[in-house]
Design an enzyme around this catalytic site. Structure first.
Site, PDB file in Angstrom:
ATOM      1  N   GLU A  60       0.412  -5.031  11.074  1.00  0.00           N
ATOM      2  CA  GLU A  60      -0.002  -3.635  10.949  1.00  0.00           C
ATOM      3  C   GLU A  60       0.803  -2.852  11.969  1.00  0.00           C
ATOM      4  O   GLU A  60       0.663  -3.051  13.172  1.00  0.00           O
ATOM      5  CB  GLU A  60      -1.507  -3.487  11.229  1.00  0.00           C
ATOM      6  N   GLU A 105       1.801   3.596   3.043  1.00  0.00           N
ATOM      7  CA  GLU A 105       2.288   2.954   4.268  1.00  0.00           C
ATOM      8  C   GLU A 105       3.820   2.951   4.278  1.00  0.00           C
ATOM      9  O   GLU A 105       4.478   1.904   4.339  1.00  0.00           O
ATOM     10  CB  GLU A 105       1.641   1.570   4.389  1.00  0.00           C
ATOM     11  N   HIS A 129       2.307  -3.808   6.888  1.00  0.00           N
ATOM     12  CA  HIS A 129       1.346  -2.742   6.577  1.00  0.00           C
ATOM     13  C   HIS A 129       1.351  -1.748   7.736  1.00  0.00           C
ATOM     14  O   HIS A 129       1.983  -1.963   8.757  1.00  0.00           O
ATOM     15  CB  HIS A 129      -0.072  -3.331   6.417  1.00  0.00           C
ATOM     16  N   HIS A 157       0.842  -1.197   0.000  1.00  0.00           N
ATOM     17  CA  HIS A 157       0.000   0.000   0.000  1.00  0.00           C
ATOM     18  C   HIS A 157       0.875   1.244   0.000  1.00  0.00           C
ATOM     19  O   HIS A 157       1.744   1.415   0.867  1.00  0.00           O
ATOM     20  CB  HIS A 157      -0.942  -0.017   1.211  1.00  0.00           C
TER      21      HIS A 157
HETATM   22  O1  0X9 Z   1      -6.927  -4.157   4.159  1.00  0.00           O
HETATM   23  C1  0X9 Z   1      -5.759  -4.527   4.048  1.00  0.00           C
HETATM   24  O2  0X9 Z   1      -5.258  -4.873   2.982  1.00  0.00           O
HETATM   25  C2  0X9 Z   1      -4.865  -4.594   5.291  1.00  0.00           C
HETATM   26  N1  0X9 Z   1      -5.083  -3.449   6.136  1.00  0.00           N
HETATM   27  S1  0X9 Z   1      -4.605  -1.941   5.624  1.00  0.00           S
HETATM   28  O3  0X9 Z   1      -5.153  -0.966   6.582  1.00  0.00           O
HETATM   29  N2  0X9 Z   1      -3.022  -1.820   5.721  1.00  0.00           N
HETATM   30  O4  0X9 Z   1      -5.047  -1.731   4.293  1.00  0.00           O
HETATM   31  C3  0X9 Z   1      -5.216  -5.828   6.108  1.00  0.00           C
HETATM   32  C4  0X9 Z   1      -5.161  -7.102   5.352  1.00  0.00           C
HETATM   33  C5  0X9 Z   1      -5.296  -8.281   6.246  1.00  0.00           C
HETATM   34  N3  0X9 Z   1      -6.359  -9.160   5.863  1.00  0.00           N
HETATM   35  C6  0X9 Z   1      -7.625  -9.096   6.409  1.00  0.00           C
HETATM   36  N4  0X9 Z   1      -7.939  -8.208   7.295  1.00  0.00           N
HETATM   37  N5  0X9 Z   1      -8.506  -9.996   6.026  1.00  0.00           N
HETATM   38 ZN    ZN Z   2      -1.914  -1.837   4.016  1.00  0.00          ZN
END
Ligand code: 0X9
Ligand code: ZN
Ligand code: CA
Ligand code: CA
Ligand code: CA
Length: 313
Positions: free
Chosen positions: A271, A72, A198, A69
């Protein structure tokens, strides 16, 4: 460039220069190559760190990926820190030396360099998440295990979670996946552990993301328990909160689901800092946080490196 006051973060050109320097200063244990190119043609750098680095030895392989991302940026610094720690401290720190000698460590510091550069264009933060293909694909919804299956991504190109036109339609995910596929040697995947960094929320997440079942398809109860217990141990080390990724929210096409679903790689999302914050502020911690927040993960990274050498459940 990064805004005034945040020059401690590395632009793509600075990342490239740092990696070249590390490879030059520690050529005995460091090799710099790439897994391919981004949509706009930037090299997707790959660093390998191991003793006898030019040889493919029979050692557990571990992968760290960062910056899927764009905004980030702290995660890119995390991967740079891993590179610097395992090169600069080799031969000095006994823990580092032992892992470099007994593992093959792969680091991809920026999976989304086009997005990261766009996010800092003009010296102002743009709040950009996706890659720069058309209106942008969310790379962490573009992976090929049950892509688009479960309402955890969007089919609308303008969406922040646009999954792309097909699994691996983004050159960035395709290049990383082809690299991981290429580590199947003699029918066995050599990579046994993986962390995708992330930000933000201070969480350790494990698969699956596409189902809230604790034991998903292609996973035994013992394997689900192993993912949980390694995740919990790493979270105890860095002070993050551990949970199955779908307990945060359901996604489909994320990297961990593919790493586990396709290759049975022990794969986690971290995260990073901060735990919370207003608006987009959480994506842009001041550069003074780079050192404490990357060092904070040293012990957790070491746990993954240790577990990568354990027999598979
Ligand atoms: O949404 C995402 O891709 C990740 N969070 S972010 O805020 N960095 O965008 C988390 C991905 C982990 N997978 C799940 N939560 N299912
Ligand atoms: Zn992310
Ligand atoms: Ca500063
Ligand atoms: Ca080696
Ligand atoms: Ca090997």
């Amino acid at each position: 460039d990064f805004p005034a006051g945040d020059e401690g973060y590395h632009t793509y050109a600075e990342v490239t220069a740092e990696l070249r320097q590390a490879a030059q200063d520690h050529g005995d244990v460091t090799a710099l190559s790439s897994v391919g190119e981004s949509f706009e043609g930037r090299a997707l750098h790959l660093v390998k760190i191991s003793d006898h680095v030019e040889r493919d030895e029979a050692e557990p392989e571990v992968l760290f990926t960062c910056n899927q991302h764009a905004r980030e940026h702290l995660t890119t610094e995390m991967c740079l820190h891993i590179v610097q720690r395992f090169t600069d401290s080799y031969g000095h720190d006994p823990v580092v030396t032992q892992f470099v000698d007994s593992r093959e460590i792969y680091v991809i510091p920026t999976v989304n360099p086009d997005g990261a550069e766009y996010d800092i264009a003009g010296g102002r933060y743009q709040g950009w998440r996706k890659n720069r293909q058309g209106e942008g694909t969310d790379l962490n919804r573009n992976w090929g295990h049950r892509w688009g299956c479960c309402g955890g991504s969007s089919g609308h190109e303008g969406s922040e979670t646009y999954r792309g036109t097909a699994a691996f339609s983004a050159p960035e995910t395709k290049a990383v996946a082809d690299f991981v596929d290429s580590r199947v040697v003699g029918g066995t995947q050599q990579i046994t552990g993986h962390i995708d960094f992330h930000s933000y929320s201070e969480l350790v997440l494990w698969p699956y993301g596409h189902t809230t079942d604790d034991v998903g398809e292609g996973m035994t109860p013992d394997q689900a328990q192993r993912l949980r217990s390694v995740g919990e141990e790493m979270a105890a080390a860095n002070g993050y909160t551990p949970q199955q990724s779908s307990d945060l929210y359901v996604t489909d096409g994320d990297i961990n689901d593919w790493m586990w679903g396709r290759h049975r790689i022990l794969s986690f999302t971290f995260e990073m800092y901060p735990a919370d914050g207003p608006g987009l502020d959480g994506f842009y911690p001041p550069d003074e946080q780079i050192r404490p927040q990357t060092e904070r993960n040293d012990a957790a990274v070491d746990i993954l490196l240790r577990e990568a050498g354990a027999d598979r459940a």
